[in-house]
Design a protein around this motif. Structure first.
Motif, mmCIF file in Angstrom:
data_model
loop_
_atom_site.group_PDB
_atom_site.id
_atom_site.type_symbol
_atom_site.label_atom_id
_atom_site.label_comp_id
_atom_site.label_asym_id
_atom_site.label_seq_id
_atom_site.Cartn_x
_atom_site.Cartn_y
_atom_site.Cartn_z
ATOM 1 N N SER A 128 1.089 -1.269 -0.027
ATOM 2 C CA SER A 128 -0.036 0.086 -0.083
ATOM 3 C C SER A 128 0.783 1.255 -0.090
ATOM 4 O O SER A 128 2.107 1.340 0.421
ATOM 5 C CB SER A 128 -1.058 -0.008 1.057
ATOM 6 N N GLY A 129 0.313 2.280 -0.479
ATOM 7 C CA GLY A 129 1.018 3.669 -0.498
ATOM 8 C C GLY A 129 1.517 3.730 -1.736
ATOM 9 O O GLY A 129 1.942 2.868 -2.431
ATOM 10 N N ASP B 156 -1.725 1.218 -5.517
ATOM 11 C CA ASP B 156 -1.748 2.625 -5.347
ATOM 12 C C ASP B 156 -1.247 3.380 -6.320
ATOM 13 O O ASP B 156 -1.096 4.580 -6.181
ATOM 14 C CB ASP B 156 -1.878 2.940 -3.855
#
Length: 304
Positions: free
Chosen positions: A198-199, A244
């Protein structure tokens, strides 16, 4: 294959392909030609399809090997193609062969000599290379008039040197009136579970592309994994999906990782429908560097 010939004299290596438990005549005629093996150690590139491969050195015992291709790198050959329309076998003179400084140039030249006019043919279709990408002899499909497609085999006419770059020759073999399809279409190979992060991935933009190669595969993960094998020592580097960090224009972002850290950002997008029909539904391209220091460390490890 690395062959260690300890007989003190030249010998030969023969290979024969089996399909569905019996020898395939389409492969036997092409693959039973002997390959000369000099004394000592030498490397030989073989191009059999996945399945049972029979090898024989000189007059020695016949050995059967089971060749597996879990990532679907093999994209089929003439024996795997089926023409959707009318197929016409071609037996053309030497002057009708295509020639060029690359396989693509030779294929385009052969297609032009068979009537393809790139200036007026508005049908955009790709050239599709069959078999393995690093094979010394390539089978390929090229566009022709309208929806027709040309099948040709591509070889290098002479060994390249500093004064004489290798010239490729494309020999037309068949013309299909409405295009080829691969049969049977294999299911995507099993692959490990996708690990996602994530990120936003910490990759500086504008530091790429790194090299001209592309990775292909029937799934995004296999395409990204195929690209990593082309880097450095050829060992598979872990690839990770970064959901993401979607690239502009669609597709997916993956990363080549070392020790859990992203090193190279990879963009994976779908290929054309025709390429997807040959188990190459996705293309992976490196777009930027994430860690220049780690990339340099890998280069030093490989060169050392």
């Amino acid at each position: 294959m690395r062959v260690d010939n300890r007989t003190g004299t030249a010998t030969s290596l023969r290979q024969q392909q089996e399909r569905n438990g019996s020898a395939s005549q389409a492969y036997t005629s092409a693959l039973e030609v002997s390959i000369d093996i000099p004394p000592g150690t030498s490397d030989v590139v073989l191009t059999p399809a996945p399945g049972v491969v029979q090898l024989r050195c000189g007059n020695g015992e016949l050995m059967k090997l089971q060749l597996q291709d879990p990532h679907s790198y093999y994209r089929g050959g003439p024996a795997d193609l089926r023409c959707n329309g009318e197929q016409r076998a071609l037996d053309v003179p030497d002057e009708a062969f295509g020639r060029g400084q690359s396989p693509t140039e030779a294929l385009i030249d052969a297609a032009k000599k068979q009537g393809w006019d790139p200036m007026h043919d508005t049908t955009i279709r790709p050239i599709i290379a069959l078999g393995y990408r690093d094979a010394p002899v390539k089978d390929a499909l090229a566009p022709l008039r309208g929806t027709a497609m040309l099948r040709a085999s591509v070889t290098m006419a002479r060994e390249p040197s500093a004064s004489s770059p290798g010239t490729f020759v494309a020999r037309p073999e068949a013309e299909c009136s409405t295009g080829y399809r691969r049969t049977p279409t294999p299911d995507p190979a099993d692959e490990p579970p996708v690990v996602t992060r994530s990120g936003v991935m910490p990759c500086p933009r504008g530091d790429g592309p790194l090299w001209a190669h592309a990775g292909y595969g029937p799934t995004p993960q296999q395409a990204a994994a195929s690209l990593t094998t082309k880097f450095g020592d050829g060992r598979l580097r872990p690839v990770t999906r970064w959901p993401d960090e979607e690239p502009p224009g669609g597709g997916q972002t993956w990363a080549m990782e070392v020790d859990g850290q992203p090193v190279v950002s990879i963009t994976v997008r779908p290929t054309t429908p025709e390429q997807a029909a040959f188990a190459q539904g996705f293309q992976a391209l490196p777009d930027r560097i994430c860690s220049m220091s780690m990339l340099q460390d890998i280069g030093r490890t490989v060169s050392g």
